[in-house]
Each structure stands twice: as structure tokens, then as C-alpha cells.
Design a protein around this motif. Sequence first.
Motif, PDB file in Angstrom:
ATOM      1  N   ASP A   1       0.655  -1.180   0.078  1.00 33.58           N
ATOM      2  CA  ASP A   1       0.079   0.058   0.019  1.00 33.58           C
ATOM      3  C   ASP A   1       0.955   1.156  -0.001  1.00 33.58           C
ATOM      4  N   LEU A   2       0.212   2.542  -0.279  1.00 28.19           N
ATOM      5  CA  LEU A   2       1.059   3.845  -0.438  1.00 28.19           C
ATOM      6  C   LEU A   2       0.127   4.590   0.084  1.00 28.19           C
ATOM      7  N   ARG A   3       0.424   5.460   0.913  1.00 29.26           N
ATOM      8  CA  ARG A   3      -0.376   6.855   1.405  1.00 29.26           C
ATOM      9  C   ARG A   3       0.489   8.008   1.425  1.00 29.26           C
ATOM     10  N   THR A   4      -0.108   9.136   1.104  1.00 29.96           N
ATOM     11  CA  THR A   4       0.694  10.516   1.107  1.00 29.96           C
ATOM     12  C   THR A   4      -0.059  11.519   2.026  1.00 29.96           C
ATOM     13  N   GLU A   5       0.795  12.235   2.418  1.00 29.03           N
ATOM     14  CA  GLU A   5       0.407  13.577   2.987  1.00 29.03           C
ATOM     15  C   GLU A   5       1.316  14.852   2.649  1.00 29.03           C
ATOM     16  N   SER A   6       0.486  15.843   2.084  1.00 31.86           N
ATOM     17  CA  SER A   6       1.410  16.827   1.532  1.00 31.86           C
ATOM     18  C   SER A   6       0.369  18.156   1.423  1.00 31.86           C
ATOM     19  N   ALA A   7       0.867  19.248   0.990  1.00 25.90           N
ATOM     20  CA  ALA A   7       0.144  20.497   1.155  1.00 25.90           C
ATOM     21  C   ALA A   7      -0.861  20.387  -0.054  1.00 25.90           C
ATOM     22  N   THR A   8      -0.362  19.632  -1.317  1.00 23.12           N
ATOM     23  CA  THR A   8      -1.073  19.490  -2.500  1.00 23.12           C
ATOM     24  C   THR A   8      -1.293  18.086  -2.705  1.00 23.12           C
ATOM     25  N   LEU A   9      -2.691  17.683  -2.318  1.00 24.91           N
ATOM     26  CA  LEU A   9      -2.786  16.311  -2.206  1.00 24.91           C
ATOM     27  C   LEU A   9      -2.940  15.968  -3.656  1.00 24.91           C
ATOM     28  N   GLN A  10      -2.582  14.887  -3.982  1.00 23.33           N
ATOM     29  CA  GLN A  10      -2.591  13.960  -5.430  1.00 23.33           C
ATOM     30  C   GLN A  10      -3.348  12.916  -5.432  1.00 23.33           C
ATOM     31  N   PRO A  11      -3.994  12.595  -6.234  1.00 18.92           N
ATOM     32  CA  PRO A  11      -4.829  11.177  -6.369  1.00 18.92           C
ATOM     33  C   PRO A  11      -4.136  10.053  -6.015  1.00 18.92           C
ATOM     34  N   GLN A  12      -4.678   9.012  -5.200  1.00 20.29           N
ATOM     35  CA  GLN A  12      -3.941   7.810  -5.007  1.00 20.29           C
ATOM     36  C   GLN A  12      -3.280   6.935  -6.339  1.00 20.29           C
ATOM     37  N   SER A  13      -4.057   7.015  -7.318  1.00 24.96           N
ATOM     38  CA  SER A  13      -3.533   6.267  -8.343  1.00 24.96           C
ATOM     39  C   SER A  13      -2.290   6.992  -9.132  1.00 24.96           C
ATOM     40  N   MET A  14      -2.376   8.511  -8.992  1.00 25.55           N
ATOM     41  CA  MET A  14      -1.284   8.966  -9.446  1.00 25.55           C
ATOM     42  C   MET A  14      -0.113   8.803  -8.595  1.00 25.55           C
ATOM     43  N   MET A  15      -0.035   8.738  -7.568  1.00 24.16           N
ATOM     44  CA  MET A  15       1.146   8.568  -6.541  1.00 24.16           C
ATOM     45  C   MET A  15       1.637   7.226  -6.885  1.00 24.16           C
ATOM     46  N   TRP A  16       0.525   6.108  -7.006  1.00 21.40           N
ATOM     47  CA  TRP A  16       1.077   4.536  -7.243  1.00 21.40           C
ATOM     48  C   TRP A  16       1.730   4.536  -8.632  1.00 21.40           C
ATOM     49  N   THR A  17       1.444   5.579  -9.532  1.00 22.65           N
ATOM     50  CA  THR A  17       2.399   5.458 -10.664  1.00 22.65           C
ATOM     51  C   THR A  17       3.540   6.055 -10.572  1.00 22.65           C
ATOM     52  N   GLN A  18       3.705   7.228  -9.917  1.00 22.17           N
ATOM     53  CA  GLN A  18       4.804   8.103  -9.889  1.00 22.17           C
ATOM     54  C   GLN A  18       5.960   7.415  -9.012  1.00 22.17           C
ATOM     55  N   PHE A  19       5.370   6.393  -8.066  1.00 19.32           N
ATOM     56  CA  PHE A  19       6.513   5.888  -7.208  1.00 19.32           C
ATOM     57  C   PHE A  19       6.763   4.312  -7.960  1.00 19.32           C
ATOM     58  N   GLN A  20       6.129   3.938  -9.137  1.00 19.06           N
ATOM     59  CA  GLN A  20       6.221   2.786  -9.934  1.00 19.06           C
ATOM     60  C   GLN A  20       6.288   1.702  -9.082  1.00 19.06           C
ATOM     61  N   VAL A  21       5.147   1.382  -8.228  1.00 22.87           N
ATOM     62  CA  VAL A  21       5.001   0.607  -7.237  1.00 22.87           C
ATOM     63  C   VAL A  21       4.956  -0.978  -7.828  1.00 22.87           C
ATOM     64  N   ASP A  22       4.266  -1.042  -9.000  1.00 17.50           N
ATOM     65  CA  ASP A  22       4.140  -2.135  -9.871  1.00 17.50           C
ATOM     66  C   ASP A  22       5.418  -2.786 -10.405  1.00 17.50           C
ATOM     67  N   GLY A  23       6.217  -1.967 -10.801  1.00 20.06           N
ATOM     68  CA  GLY A  23       7.752  -2.256 -11.584  1.00 20.06           C
ATOM     69  C   GLY A  23       8.653  -2.780 -10.332  1.00 20.06           C
ATOM     70  N   ILE A  24       8.428  -2.034  -9.174  1.00 23.06           N
ATOM     71  CA  ILE A  24       9.353  -2.456  -8.246  1.00 23.06           C
ATOM     72  C   ILE A  24       9.138  -3.852  -7.703  1.00 23.06           C
ATOM     73  N   SER A  25       7.525  -4.132  -7.575  1.00 25.36           N
ATOM     74  CA  SER A  25       7.228  -5.332  -6.968  1.00 25.36           C
ATOM     75  C   SER A  25       7.661  -6.496  -7.776  1.00 25.36           C
TER      76      SER A  25
END
Length: 736
Positions: free
Chosen positions: A485-509
Amino acid sequence: SEKQTVTITNRTSQKVTVIWMMAGETRIPCVPDEKSLFSVYPPTCDIRPKGQMDFQVTFRPQNAGTVEGELLEVVVAQKINRTFRLVDLQRFTPPWTITLRGMGHTMAARTDTQVDISETNVRFRSCPPGERTYQVVMMTNPGDMPLSYQILPAVDAAKVEDGGSLDLGDEAPFRAWPTQGIILPHQFHLIVLEFAPTVARNDVPYVANFQVVADYFDSQPKMIRVSGRAWRPQLSFCNGQLNVTFPPTCSGIASTMVCAVKNVSEIPISYECRIPTRFRSTFWFTEASGQLAPSESTSVVANFCPSSERVFSSPMYCAAHCLEDSDNIVEGPLKALLNSSAPSEDQPSYVLQLVGHGKGPALSLEPDGLDLGAVKACETLQRQVVILNSSQLTVRYEVSTKFVGKDAAATLVAEEALVVGHSVGSVAGRCTATLDITFHPPCRGEFVYEVAVTPKGEGAEEPSGKSVTFTLCALAQHPYVQIADLRTESATLQPQSMMWTQFQVDGISELYQGEVVDVERKFQAAIGIDEKKRLVRQLKPFQLLFGTSAVESSPTVVYLALSNPGYLPIRFSFQTPENLNLENVPYWCDEKALVDEREAHFTWVEEHGVYDIQPRNGAIAPGDFLHVKFTYHHHSIGTHILPVVFNVHDGRSVLFYLKGHSVAPSVGCLSVRSSVLSLQPVPLGERGVVQAVELTNSGGVAAPWRVDLSTISLYNAENHNFEVLSVKPLEGTLEP
């Protein structure tokens, strides 16, 4: 003197000429005044093929009151032979000589005749029928006058003792040579006695007497008593037992039985024990043949190795043969003078029944199965298996391994992955032996082996008996993680799916589900700084995007849930450029000269604490998870990049590039999720559904925006002014 008749028979197929060699008559004298003691008439003659001729021999003494004698020589040649001009070696036959001993005396009656015999009771060494043994007797003339003697044929001593006198003639097993002669005063003759039996009597001896007549006094002969035994080979097995029973023996185990073999006869023999071919896998002899001296005993070791639990039985045949004594062999021309050998007789054969009782296998294993569970690939494990011998006999065994798994990758390396301590060994009765097992899987996979311990019969080339087996199984894995799982906290919240892509979760796994490569193993084992820097560039890189925020805004925090889906506990660690370099750089080191701009930027980002990772290292149990916190501090304006190596110890290593962007507080920052938008298909002639494009303002203030329709208008014009694409709204202001 009176005349004696000598008959010469021609047994050839050609006419021969006979010439008696008489000194001064038919031959030249050897010494002056040499005269022959005998005259023969006729001195020469021809004898037709297969014919015979009688010759008259007369004694012509030259001295009175003495005993005289000489050898008469007869030269015989073929009547038609060759000349020196007609040489035919194949047809040429040289003349041959026949000798005849002639004796006579001119003495009156004497009563003082005396002859000394060295031994009057002679015993011959035992021999088999057809062979001969010899003894030598010395006869001495102690007197001052020549002495003549004659040895009469042997007489059976048993008949003489019964009151009779039986001349055995040609059937006598004893002979003497020479049978007559003249002994000069104070001289001696050696008499050779021969024992040549043709029939075996075993322990009943042949006994005979030789009569020695001196100076023609037949009434007072001297006796030479001779005796000898003729034996056939005789053996005694196991003190006369007909059956030999082995102790109960477990399957696959060779038990032994010592059988006593004795040579009952008085002659040296050889023996050979044989077992029928169909029983040789169960019964056999360690040494099946040998030699025995007279009355010697020995032991032969019989072996029994059953293959099942039942009663086994086999006959044993033993053949005995006589050994020829090398001291009694007669070779050369003298062999023709010997009597013909005795007719061949069947050699004795002995039969012995071998009986054995087979029992179940005696070997057992502790433990009977070995499950190593989940093990690390490329790691060495050692285990021990105890082999228990429940029988009372020593068991020889061999160990074999067989891969029975179905994993294709494990099949290729199965042979090198498992090593047993020894392939053959032995364990004493009621004892145990230890089998060392070393398992080193070079790759991931499911390894399943069947290890067999097979008892091996003593002296057998192939394993015999029932094997005891146990199964060794192991699941070789690399420690690996998955991002659950991946969760974020920031001044400008971004969608969960976008952060999942930006952190390349599927490629790392997906990467961590693959096999560990050599460069990753070398990187984790490297010690030197230069070596690590060289290898870190070869690791698989991933870019982790933290997005954009205004300076002095709240930090961007990303929580990654790392899970351990495998069966092995894992340990992980994060390495930053500071970990790869020296902690205290020497003063002589000029960073500007040795460090490039990229490394200088990485160092500046790390020194100012732009990024923070907590925890830097840790452990995750199988099936458990752990949260890792990534924090991006917006301290300065610009793009901040920090390379971080993520290591799963004894597993894979990857290179993360942490990347974030900070803008001024008075600047808005617009962004879309992707620069390429794939629209859904729409049927022809129908108005399509509304498809949204997400627009984000990552800055600290409101940002006005508008859409440039020039490219869309051009595209619609090219399609005959048909409104293919339309965008709404076209402009606006997006709050932070």
C-alpha cells in the motif's frame, strides 16, 4: 663257455644292417691289446622288415678266478639310405646303437661273498596313480675281489608272508635300475628304485621285496623291502557334514560361514568349489579354489546374501585334482623309458548343501524424512541422517540420490545442489553410522530428492537387497518484499492512483519477484568504496516522484507498506551517498576536483536534510509488514534528487532516485497526470461521452489557466469542419 642266444627284432618297415662292435674285429681297439670278453656270431647281418635274427654270444674270459663283464654294442642302420651326392634330409635316418650288458665269472664256489646295502627297508613318498616317486640305495663291495649282483623283479611281500611267492611281473609298481652289474673292490653302485602305481589303494600300502643275488648265489639272496601308497585325492568338508546352515540373515546383508576343508590323502591336491550359476547371486565363496599339502587343513569362507524373506538352498560341488610333483618330473630322452601312465580316472567330486534363511532388511534411518522447509538460495545447509543397523552383522551399503521434483529450474541444478558425505560405507552390527548431507541451492525452486540407502552384499559388484529411502524436500527462495500500500500527506494532495504510478509500485514489486543477478550479489558483498560506486551504477534504477509543493509548505510524506509474502524472514536497509563514501573525508581530498556536479548535488541534498527515510533498516517476519516513511522537506526552490540504494539482504538490490520540486510561495504550478491522454472509443455519428482531464495546482497561490484551441481547431478543419474534439471549460482560475 656255453653259448647264449640273443634275438634282435626289426620293427621298422625297411631292411636294416646289424653290426656288433667287437674290438679288433669290427671296430678299431681303443687301447693297445684290447680284446673283447665276448664273441658274437654272426658279427654282421641283414634283417628284413618286421623280421628277427638270433645271435650266439660266447664268453671268453681273460683271467681266472674273477668276475668280468662289459657292454656289448650293436650298431643298426638302414640298408638303403643316402649318399653324399644325394642329400635328402627328410629321408635320411642316422644309425642307432643298442647296448647289452654281458657278465661271466671263472670262480669256484665261494662262501665269503659280502655286499653292503645302505638301506634295506625303503619307504616311498605317496603319489597318485600314474605318477612316480624315486629312492636311491647304495650297494658297496667291501671285499678285495670284484662282485657281481643281480636284482630280481619285485615280489609282493603280502604273498610271501602268507607262505607264497607271487612274481608281480609287469604289474609290479616297483622297479630297480640297473638290475645287474659288477662292483669293483671297495667301490659302490647307486641303485635307483622307482614306485609307479597304476591303481590307487589309498591307506592300504603297496609292499614288495627285491631279492639281490650276489655272485650268482641264488640260495642266499639279500632283501630290499619297499613300500609306498597310491592315493586318489580325498577331501573332508565340515567334519563330514552334508548340510551347512547359515544364521538368519537380513535382506541385502552378507553373512559368512567358515567351512573347514581337510586333505585326508597323503598327496598334494588342488580343489575348486563351484555353485550353480542361478544361485551365485545368493551364495558365493570368497576364495573358491586353493591347494593343500598332504593332511593339511584350511578354511573356505562361504557367503550368503538373501534378496527376500524366505529360505534359500543351493548345492555346492567341489572337484579335487592331484598336483604333479616338480621333483619327480622326467623330461628328455629318458621319458621314453618310463612305463605308460595309468589310465585316467574320474576325479572325485563332493557335494555339500548350503541352506540360508532370509529376513527383512536390517537398516533403518532416523529421521525417515527430512523437510528443510524454506531456505535461502545460494546458502549452504548441513544436516545429518543416522543409519541404524539392527542386525548383528556388519552391513556394507551404498547411498544414491534421485531428484523427483517437478520444478524445471530446480531440475537443471539438482545434481550440484545436493551432496552426500559418502556414497559407500559400512555399519557394524547393532551400531549406527552418520550420513552427512550438504544442500546448497544455486537458484530458487522447489527441490525434492529421494535418497536411498541400499545394503550391499560382501564381494558383490551390484547392490543387493531392499533399499531404505527417505525424502528430502526444500523450498529455496530469495528474501523479497512487495509494496502492499501507499499513502501520502502533502500540502497539495494528489490522487492515490497518480502517486502509485509516480512511485512505480508495480515495477518494483515485479522486480523483486525475479531472480537475483550477479551484480546484486557482488554489490552486497563489496567492501571497497570504489567497487561499490562502480557496481551501484549497474543496479536497476527506479524514479520516485514526490510531486511539487511551495517552499516552506508542509513536508510531503509518503508511507510505503512493505510486506513479506515469502517464507523467509528478511532484513532490509537503505544506503545513501553518505553511506557509500568515507564518513570523514581527508583534508588532502579536493572535493571540487574529485566530485562531479551530480555527486555534489546529491551531497548537498543529503547534508541539508531535504529527504528523510525512517527506518533506515529493519526486519520483517514471514507474512508480516512494515511501514517505511519517506519525507520531502521543501527548504529551497528547485528540483531535488537523491539516489538511495534499497537492499534486501541476501536478495535483490535496486537504486531509487528520490525526486521532488519546490516552487516559490507566490507562484502557482499547474500539472496534469499524463502528457498523453488515451480517449475511449465512440461510435460513428454519435456524440461521445464526456472524458475528463485532471488539472492540478501544486503552487501556493491561485493560478489562472486557459486552453489553447489552435491545434484542435486545425484538426477539426482537416476533418471537413466536423467537431471531432471539443473542450469545456476553456479557461478559469485554479486555487492552490
